[in-house]
Design a protein around this motif. Structure first.
Motif, mmCIF file in Angstrom:
data_model
loop_
_atom_site.group_PDB
_atom_site.id
_atom_site.type_symbol
_atom_site.label_atom_id
_atom_site.label_comp_id
_atom_site.label_asym_id
_atom_site.label_seq_id
_atom_site.Cartn_x
_atom_site.Cartn_y
_atom_site.Cartn_z
ATOM 1 N N ARG A 91 0.861 -1.190 0.000
ATOM 2 C CA ARG A 91 0.000 0.000 0.000
ATOM 3 C C ARG A 91 0.885 1.224 0.000
ATOM 4 O O ARG A 91 1.837 1.318 0.777
ATOM 5 N N LYS A 96 -5.573 1.813 -1.123
ATOM 6 C CA LYS A 96 -5.921 0.432 -0.781
ATOM 7 C C LYS A 96 -4.722 -0.483 -0.999
ATOM 8 O O LYS A 96 -3.869 -0.222 -1.840
ATOM 9 N N TYR A 97 -4.701 -1.581 -0.244
ATOM 10 C CA TYR A 97 -3.666 -2.589 -0.428
ATOM 11 C C TYR A 97 -3.877 -3.295 -1.765
ATOM 12 O O TYR A 97 -5.010 -3.562 -2.157
#
Length: 148
Positions: A91, A96-97
């Motif tokens: 990230r 967002k990851y």
């Protein structure tokens, strides 16, 4: 509702079951008893307690590096893992990851993975968890997150 086996007689209020394996679900129930002469008098069983042991999260170190060509990368050194396979996410800042695709081969202790990046995107976070295949299902460890 299955059959149970007696695993210990204890005289204290605590017991540690040292024969357990992570990723396996265990069901426990207990009951008190006393001995009167040669006769045993048993109490009622407790409610059943269900327990699944989580696998330990992988231990890893992050280090920023720059090649002589000026390419920025982060060295991810896996120090220990209880399982042979990894899943990894990255990230940038507060975005967002995103999952990082890894090859399917097994990851060994002291393996170093290199992740190229463009500088100036703020803090970079990595989330890693390990897993093993047990009875045709993946059993995951806890995940560990580090920022650099």
């Amino acid at each position: 509702n299955g059959t149970y086996e007696s695993i210990a007689d204890v005289t204290k209020n605590t017991y540690t079951d040292s024969q357990t394996k992570a990723g396996t679900t265990y069901y426990y129930k207990v009951r008190a008893y006393c001995i009167s002469g040669k006769n045993y008098q048993y109490g009622v069983f407790s409610d059943v307690k269900k327990l699944m042991l989580k696998r330990k999260a992988p231990v890893f170190k992050l280090k920023r590096k720059i090649t002589t060509d000026g390419i920025h990368y982060i060295s991810i050194r896996l120090k220990s893992s209880s399982d042979p396979y990894l899943q990894m996410w990255v990230r940038f800042g507060k975005k967002k990851y995103k999952k990082i695709p890894l090859s399917k081969h097994k990851i060994k202790k002291n393996t170093t993975l290199n992740f190229k990046y463009t500088p100036g995107k703020g803090k970079i976070s990595f989330r890693i968890r390990s897993y093993r295949v047990q009875n045709k299902k993946r059993v995951y460890s806890k995940s560990k997150t580090k920022r650099i």
